[in-house]
Design a protein around this motif. Structure first.
Motif, PDB file in Angstrom:
ATOM      1  N   TYR A 110       8.571  16.939   5.622  1.00  0.00           N
ATOM      2  CA  TYR A 110       9.569  16.448   6.563  1.00  0.00           C
ATOM      3  C   TYR A 110       9.356  14.970   6.861  1.00  0.00           C
ATOM      4  N   ILE A 111      10.453  14.324   7.233  1.00  0.00           N
ATOM      5  CA  ILE A 111      10.443  13.006   7.860  1.00  0.00           C
ATOM      6  C   ILE A 111      11.293  13.132   9.115  1.00  0.00           C
ATOM      7  N   HIS A 112      10.735  12.744  10.259  1.00  0.00           N
ATOM      8  CA  HIS A 112      11.473  12.820  11.521  1.00  0.00           C
ATOM      9  C   HIS A 112      11.348  11.482  12.234  1.00  0.00           C
ATOM     10  N   ASN A 113      12.482  10.926  12.622  1.00  0.00           N
ATOM     11  CA  ASN A 113      12.466   9.633  13.299  1.00  0.00           C
ATOM     12  C   ASN A 113      13.258   9.651  14.592  1.00  0.00           C
ATOM     13  N   ASP A 160      12.911  17.692   4.464  1.00  0.00           N
ATOM     14  CA  ASP A 160      13.965  17.672   5.476  1.00  0.00           C
ATOM     15  C   ASP A 160      13.826  16.396   6.294  1.00  0.00           C
ATOM     16  N   ILE A 161      14.893  15.610   6.351  1.00  0.00           N
ATOM     17  CA  ILE A 161      14.882  14.332   7.063  1.00  0.00           C
ATOM     18  C   ILE A 161      15.732  14.485   8.317  1.00  0.00           C
ATOM     19  N   THR A 162      15.089  14.375   9.488  1.00  0.00           N
ATOM     20  CA  THR A 162      15.747  14.668  10.760  1.00  0.00           C
ATOM     21  C   THR A 162      15.512  13.537  11.761  1.00  0.00           C
ATOM     22  N   GLY A 163      16.121  13.717  12.953  1.00  0.00           N
ATOM     23  CA  GLY A 163      15.977  12.739  14.030  1.00  0.00           C
ATOM     24  C   GLY A 163      17.307  12.135  14.401  1.00  0.00           C
ATOM     25  N   ASP A 164      17.274  11.116  15.276  1.00  0.00           N
ATOM     26  CA  ASP A 164      18.525  10.486  15.698  1.00  0.00           C
ATOM     27  C   ASP A 164      18.462   8.964  15.665  1.00  0.00           C
ATOM     28  N   LEU A 208      19.545  14.076   9.558  1.00  0.00           N
ATOM     29  CA  LEU A 208      19.483  13.076  10.630  1.00  0.00           C
ATOM     30  C   LEU A 208      20.832  12.922  11.305  1.00  0.00           C
ATOM     31  N   SER A 209      20.829  12.885  12.627  1.00  0.00           N
ATOM     32  CA  SER A 209      22.070  12.604  13.371  1.00  0.00           C
ATOM     33  C   SER A 209      22.188  11.096  13.552  1.00  0.00           C
ATOM     34  N   GLY A 210      22.443  10.418  12.486  1.00  0.00           N
ATOM     35  CA  GLY A 210      22.507   8.963  12.506  1.00  0.00           C
ATOM     36  C   GLY A 210      22.664   8.443  11.098  1.00  0.00           C
ATOM     37  N   THR A 211      22.074   7.265  10.832  1.00  0.00           N
ATOM     38  CA  THR A 211      22.282   6.571   9.572  1.00  0.00           C
ATOM     39  C   THR A 211      20.976   6.412   8.815  1.00  0.00           C
ATOM     40  N   ILE A 212      21.057   6.627   7.507  1.00  0.00           N
ATOM     41  CA  ILE A 212      19.953   6.342   6.591  1.00  0.00           C
ATOM     42  C   ILE A 212      20.444   5.311   5.590  1.00  0.00           C
ATOM     43  N   ASN A 213      19.772   4.174   5.531  1.00  0.00           N
ATOM     44  CA  ASN A 213      20.117   3.135   4.572  1.00  0.00           C
ATOM     45  C   ASN A 213      19.076   3.113   3.458  1.00  0.00           C
ATOM     46  N   ILE A 214      19.524   3.359   2.227  1.00  0.00           N
ATOM     47  CA  ILE A 214      18.680   3.201   1.049  1.00  0.00           C
ATOM     48  C   ILE A 214      19.261   2.022   0.281  1.00  0.00           C
ATOM     49  N   ASN A 215      18.639   0.860   0.440  1.00  0.00           N
ATOM     50  CA  ASN A 215      19.240  -0.363  -0.096  1.00  0.00           C
ATOM     51  C   ASN A 215      19.176  -0.436  -1.612  1.00  0.00           C
ATOM     52  N   ALA A 274       0.833  -1.201   0.000  1.00  0.00           N
ATOM     53  CA  ALA A 274       0.000   0.000   0.000  1.00  0.00           C
ATOM     54  C   ALA A 274       0.869   1.253   0.000  1.00  0.00           C
ATOM     55  N   ASN A 275       0.288   2.343  -0.513  1.00  0.00           N
ATOM     56  CA  ASN A 275       0.928   3.654  -0.509  1.00  0.00           C
ATOM     57  C   ASN A 275       0.148   4.595   0.390  1.00  0.00           C
ATOM     58  N   ILE A 276       0.852   5.544   0.996  1.00  0.00           N
ATOM     59  CA  ILE A 276       0.211   6.666   1.681  1.00  0.00           C
ATOM     60  C   ILE A 276       0.770   7.942   1.079  1.00  0.00           C
ATOM     61  N   ASN A 277      -0.119   8.818   0.627  1.00  0.00           N
ATOM     62  CA  ASN A 277       0.275  10.116   0.101  1.00  0.00           C
ATOM     63  C   ASN A 277       0.250  11.151   1.217  1.00  0.00           C
ATOM     64  N   ILE A 278       1.261  12.007   1.256  1.00  0.00           N
ATOM     65  CA  ILE A 278       1.315  13.113   2.215  1.00  0.00           C
ATOM     66  C   ILE A 278       1.379  14.410   1.434  1.00  0.00           C
ATOM     67  N   SER A 279       0.519  15.371   1.815  1.00  0.00           N
ATOM     68  CA  SER A 279       0.429  16.620   1.066  1.00  0.00           C
ATOM     69  C   SER A 279       1.351  17.686   1.654  1.00  0.00           C
ATOM     70  N   THR A 280       0.858  18.490   2.577  1.00  0.00           N
ATOM     71  CA  THR A 280       1.602  19.676   3.009  1.00  0.00           C
ATOM     72  C   THR A 280       2.506  19.450   4.204  1.00  0.00           C
ATOM     73  N   GLY A 281       2.331  18.355   4.936  1.00  0.00           N
ATOM     74  CA  GLY A 281       3.087  18.135   6.165  1.00  0.00           C
ATOM     75  C   GLY A 281       4.159  17.080   6.020  1.00  0.00           C
ATOM     76  N   GLY A 282       4.174  16.132   6.945  1.00  0.00           N
ATOM     77  CA  GLY A 282       5.221  15.129   6.898  1.00  0.00           C
ATOM     78  C   GLY A 282       4.909  13.918   7.740  1.00  0.00           C
ATOM     79  N   LEU A 283       5.945  13.130   7.972  1.00  0.00           N
ATOM     80  CA  LEU A 283       5.874  11.875   8.703  1.00  0.00           C
ATOM     81  C   LEU A 283       6.797  11.959   9.905  1.00  0.00           C
ATOM     82  N   THR A 284       6.232  11.709  11.109  1.00  0.00           N
ATOM     83  CA  THR A 284       7.012  11.689  12.339  1.00  0.00           C
ATOM     84  C   THR A 284       6.834  10.351  13.028  1.00  0.00           C
ATOM     85  N   VAL A 285       7.940   9.722  13.415  1.00  0.00           N
ATOM     86  CA  VAL A 285       7.891   8.540  14.269  1.00  0.00           C
ATOM     87  C   VAL A 285       8.560   8.933  15.576  1.00  0.00           C
TER      88      VAL A 285
END
Length: 282
Positions: free
Chosen positions: A107-110, A130-134, A159-166, A72-83
């Motif tokens: 944004y994406i914040h994790n 903007d992709i942020t978090g730790d 992000l203050s950490g690692t992003i893996n794009i396989n 499945a897909n989720i579309n995001i319009s004006t905001g972002g995704l926070t975990v």
């Protein structure tokens, strides 16, 4: 909520474990709809069962657990995704987040326990992500720029950490930029420039790093890489046309660890040579 023909965003919050597409899961007595800000409450587990749902929300805040039970897909319009302390899990399914709005600041914040998706698509024009978090972010497949015109999008990996794009970072359109900020480590399977993608670039700031294990395929297009941090490349440069303009700048105190090889194209060989003159490439 409708007023004078406009849709106003509402916040909709999970109230129990359940299916995203069941009204009983949500405090408003309905499922999320276009423009909603969706919150997965701490302790709740929400499952996405409806395949290829393509629901559109304004933002998504995961305090509990959101997990994909089908593709499945989720579309995001004006905001972002926070975990935020929660879990975002694709399990073994195709789970894609698509940013769809033009001229948006997404944004994406994790700061969560687990963050796994299949892919992220940036499909707006003149937008910023903007992709942020730790905490670790893992994309099992790809990061795509997929709009059909010159979109001039910018993605900042802060992000203050690692992003893996396989899989791939794929530039499909013009004038897009990836920026790797200090203290961020980006690991990528490969980079492909496709579609009409000219004048794209990658910029690694001092203290940032990117590692590419596969090829960087310029595929008939112009491209610029500017490195002030650390660039580790174990794959090859690939290009297909004699008049490609490939610029690789490795600035003072930066490191470009190149273990691959170029194609026979003279432009690539020249670009690597120019990078060597500007800094440490080895």
């Amino acid at each position: 909520m409708f007023a004078n023909g406009f849709i106003y965003s509402q916040t909709i919050t999970s109230q129990t474990d359940g299916d995203w597409h069941q009204s009983a899961t949500w405090d408003l007595g309905r499922t999320p709809q276009n423009g909603d800000s969706v919150v997965i409450r701490s302790g709740d587990i929400v499952d996405i069962y409806l395949a290829s749902n393509n629901d559109t929300v304004s933002s998504l805040n995961v305090l509990g657990t959101l997990q994909w039970a089908e593709n499945a897909n989720i579309n995001i319009s004006t905001g972002g995704l926070t975990v935020d302390g929660g879990t975002l899990s694709r399990n073994t399914n195709s789970a894609t987040i698509i940013f769809i709005e033009d001229n948006a600041s997404n944004y994406i914040h994790n700061d969560g326990e687990l963050f796994t998706l299949s892919s992220v698509y940036l499909n707006g024009k003149n937008s910023k992500l903007d992709i942020t978090g730790d905490s670790l972010i893992t994309l099992n497949n790809n990061f795509f720029f997929i709009a059909n015109e010159s979109i001039k999008d910018t993605v900042s990996f802060s992000l203050s950490g690692t992003i893996n794009i396989n899989g791939q970072i794929r530039f499909n359109d013009d004038s897009c930029q990836f920026i790797v900020k200090p203290n961020c480590a980006l690991s990528v399977g490969s980079i492909l420039v496709g579609g009409s993608g000219d004048y794209n670039s990658i910029f690694i700031e001092s203290g940032g790093s990117i590692s590419v294990t596969g090829s960087i395929d310029f595929n008939f297009h112009d491209f610029t890489i500017s490195n002030y941090g650390t660039f580790t490349q174990t794959g090859n440069f690939v290009t297909n046309q004699a008049d490609d303009v490939i610029l690789c700048y490795n600035f003072e105190n930066a490191n470009w660890n190149f273990a691959g090889s170029s194609s026979s194209d003279e432009d690539i060989e020249h670009a690597v040579a120019e990078a060597a003159k500007l800094g440490s490439i080895r």
